[in-house]
Structures are given as structure tokens and as C-alpha cells.
Scaffold this motif. Structure first.
Motif, mmCIF file in Angstrom:
data_model
loop_
_atom_site.group_PDB
_atom_site.id
_atom_site.type_symbol
_atom_site.label_atom_id
_atom_site.label_comp_id
_atom_site.label_asym_id
_atom_site.label_seq_id
_atom_site.Cartn_x
_atom_site.Cartn_y
_atom_site.Cartn_z
ATOM 1 N N ALA A 73 -21.840 -94.708 -25.898
ATOM 2 C CA ALA A 73 -20.826 -95.591 -25.310
ATOM 3 C C ALA A 73 -19.418 -95.379 -25.857
ATOM 4 O O ALA A 73 -18.458 -95.846 -25.254
ATOM 5 C CB ALA A 73 -21.231 -97.051 -25.517
ATOM 6 N N THR A 74 -19.293 -94.700 -26.951
ATOM 7 C CA THR A 74 -17.980 -94.513 -27.551
ATOM 8 C C THR A 74 -17.338 -93.203 -27.100
ATOM 9 O O THR A 74 -18.032 -92.212 -26.892
ATOM 10 C CB THR A 74 -18.070 -94.542 -29.092
ATOM 11 N N PRO A 75 -16.013 -93.193 -26.969
ATOM 12 C CA PRO A 75 -15.342 -91.937 -26.615
ATOM 13 C C PRO A 75 -15.152 -91.025 -27.839
ATOM 14 O O PRO A 75 -14.753 -89.878 -27.702
ATOM 15 C CB PRO A 75 -13.976 -92.410 -26.086
ATOM 16 N N PHE A 76 -15.471 -91.546 -29.013
ATOM 17 C CA PHE A 76 -15.274 -90.780 -30.241
ATOM 18 C C PHE A 76 -16.473 -89.885 -30.541
ATOM 19 O O PHE A 76 -17.593 -90.168 -30.125
ATOM 20 C CB PHE A 76 -15.042 -91.731 -31.422
ATOM 21 N N ARG A 77 -16.214 -88.835 -31.278
ATOM 22 C CA ARG A 77 -17.281 -87.924 -31.675
ATOM 23 C C ARG A 77 -18.172 -88.622 -32.701
ATOM 24 O O ARG A 77 -17.687 -89.133 -33.704
ATOM 25 C CB ARG A 77 -16.664 -86.655 -32.274
ATOM 26 N N THR A 78 -19.458 -88.652 -32.460
ATOM 27 C CA THR A 78 -20.381 -89.350 -33.351
ATOM 28 C C THR A 78 -21.304 -88.405 -34.122
ATOM 29 O O THR A 78 -22.008 -88.837 -35.032
ATOM 30 C CB THR A 78 -21.239 -90.352 -32.570
ATOM 31 N N TYR A 79 -21.333 -87.141 -33.748
ATOM 32 C CA TYR A 79 -22.165 -86.147 -34.433
ATOM 33 C C TYR A 79 -21.311 -84.988 -34.918
ATOM 34 O O TYR A 79 -20.336 -84.596 -34.271
ATOM 35 C CB TYR A 79 -23.219 -85.562 -33.476
ATOM 36 N N TYR A 80 -21.706 -84.424 -36.054
ATOM 37 C CA TYR A 80 -21.099 -83.178 -36.494
ATOM 38 C C TYR A 80 -21.628 -82.055 -35.614
ATOM 39 O O TYR A 80 -22.548 -82.246 -34.820
ATOM 40 C CB TYR A 80 -21.440 -82.901 -37.966
ATOM 41 N N ARG A 81 -21.088 -80.889 -35.776
ATOM 42 C CA ARG A 81 -21.464 -79.761 -34.910
ATOM 43 C C ARG A 81 -22.922 -79.359 -35.020
ATOM 44 O O ARG A 81 -23.467 -78.742 -34.108
ATOM 45 C CB ARG A 81 -20.578 -78.556 -35.214
ATOM 46 N N ASP A 82 -23.568 -79.705 -36.136
ATOM 47 C CA ASP A 82 -24.986 -79.350 -36.269
ATOM 48 C C ASP A 82 -25.863 -80.141 -35.296
ATOM 49 O O ASP A 82 -27.021 -79.804 -35.072
ATOM 50 C CB ASP A 82 -25.476 -79.529 -37.703
ATOM 51 N N GLY A 83 -25.300 -81.223 -34.698
ATOM 52 C CA GLY A 83 -26.027 -81.995 -33.710
ATOM 53 C C GLY A 83 -27.077 -82.931 -34.288
ATOM 54 O O GLY A 83 -27.812 -83.565 -33.541
ATOM 55 N N ILE A 84 -27.135 -83.021 -35.593
ATOM 56 C CA ILE A 84 -28.137 -83.860 -36.243
ATOM 57 C C ILE A 84 -27.489 -84.986 -37.034
ATOM 58 O O ILE A 84 -27.889 -86.134 -36.940
ATOM 59 C CB ILE A 84 -29.040 -83.019 -37.174
ATOM 60 N N HIS A 85 -26.484 -84.629 -37.815
ATOM 61 C CA HIS A 85 -25.855 -85.597 -38.706
ATOM 62 C C HIS A 85 -24.697 -86.314 -38.027
ATOM 63 O O HIS A 85 -23.939 -85.719 -37.276
ATOM 64 C CB HIS A 85 -25.367 -84.894 -39.982
ATOM 65 N N TRP A 86 -24.587 -87.617 -38.343
ATOM 66 C CA TRP A 86 -23.513 -88.417 -37.773
ATOM 67 C C TRP A 86 -22.209 -88.224 -38.523
ATOM 68 O O TRP A 86 -22.194 -88.000 -39.728
ATOM 69 C CB TRP A 86 -23.855 -89.902 -37.822
ATOM 70 N N THR A 87 -21.141 -88.365 -37.789
ATOM 71 C CA THR A 87 -19.810 -88.413 -38.387
ATOM 72 C C THR A 87 -19.632 -89.816 -38.985
ATOM 73 O O THR A 87 -20.451 -90.708 -38.738
ATOM 74 C CB THR A 87 -18.724 -88.194 -37.317
ATOM 75 N N PRO A 88 -18.556 -90.047 -39.760
ATOM 76 C CA PRO A 88 -18.314 -91.411 -40.235
ATOM 77 C C PRO A 88 -18.271 -92.418 -39.083
ATOM 78 O O PRO A 88 -18.787 -93.534 -39.206
ATOM 79 C CB PRO A 88 -16.969 -91.306 -40.951
ATOM 80 N N ARG A 89 -17.719 -92.042 -37.943
ATOM 81 C CA ARG A 89 -17.679 -92.940 -36.784
ATOM 82 C C ARG A 89 -19.099 -93.228 -36.290
ATOM 83 O O ARG A 89 -19.426 -94.357 -35.937
ATOM 84 C CB ARG A 89 -16.846 -92.309 -35.670
ATOM 85 N N GLY A 90 -19.944 -92.217 -36.253
ATOM 86 C CA GLY A 90 -21.333 -92.416 -35.852
ATOM 87 C C GLY A 90 -22.045 -93.391 -36.776
ATOM 88 O O GLY A 90 -22.776 -94.274 -36.333
ATOM 89 N N HIS A 91 -21.803 -93.241 -38.078
ATOM 90 C CA HIS A 91 -22.402 -94.164 -39.042
ATOM 91 C C HIS A 91 -21.900 -95.594 -38.835
ATOM 92 O O HIS A 91 -22.672 -96.551 -38.935
ATOM 93 C CB HIS A 91 -22.100 -93.711 -40.475
#
Length: 108
Positions: free
Chosen positions: A69-87
Motif C-alpha cells: 500500500a505504500t509508494p515507498f520502497r519497502t525491500y532492499y534489492r535482495d528482495g528478502i530484507h526490509w528497508t527501514p521504511r518496510g520495518h
């Protein structure tokens, strides 16, 4: 043996143990980035897990909608780990769940 049957039995066992200890089990669906990009591929997985938890009266939280639902990036490029925004997004979903009166009930 069917993997879903094994999963069902394990969830039931963990849920029963949580209750014995005065707790409550909640199953979280933690999607990878590929699940947020191609949700139809994982629809059967979600349906099975949701059905198991619902039949057992166990809470189930699907984190995918909040992460999508967010327009912000929630995953790092590895596709597994969340970015701080994802967390942050996931923490908010969990906080809202924990704040419900059905989770924390005062002791008699």
C-alpha cells in the motif's frame, strides 16, 4: 504426508502450547518482494494458511497488503530484507494488532 497437514498440526500444537502458557498464537505471513509483485502466484499459499488458522481460531496477519500500500520502497534489492521504511510499516501493523483488546486482557 501432505505438507499442509504437517503445517496444520504444527500450528495447532504451537497454539495449544501458547494457551497452556497463558499466551495466544498469531501467525504472520511475511512476504518476500516477489510475493508483492506477483500475488496471484501465492494466492493458494495464502488461502491455505488463512484457512488453517481460521479453522483453529488462531489469529492471522497478512503483511502483504500493508507492504504493497505504500509508494515507498519497502525491500532492499535482495528482495528478502526490509528497508527501514518496510520495518516501520510492519511494526505499525503489529502494534495495531497488539493494541486490540482481544490480545491483552487484564488478569482476574
Amino acid at each position: 504426508e501432505d505438507a499442509w497437514e504437517v503445517t496444520r498440526r504444527l500450528i495447532l500444537r504451537i497454539g495449544a502450547r501458547a494457551e497452556q502458557l497463558g499466551g495466544k498464537l498469531c501467525v504472520l505471513r511475511i512476504p518476500s518482494k516477489s510475493e508483492t509483485l506477483t500475488p496471484d502466484m501465492y494466492a493458494q499459499f495464502h488461502a491455505e494458511l488463512s484457512a488453517i488458522t481460521q479453522a483453529a481460531g488462531i489469529d492471522y496477519i497478512d503483511l502483504r497488503p500493508a507492504l504493497e500500500a505504500t509508494p515507498f520502497r519497502t525491500y532492499y534489492r535482495d528482495g528478502i530484507h526490509w528497508t527501514p521504511r518496510g520495518h516501520q510499516i510492519v511494526a505499525k501493523v503489529i502494534q495495531e494488532y497488539l493494541a486490540t483488546e482481544t490480545v491483552f486482557k487484564p488478569s482476574p
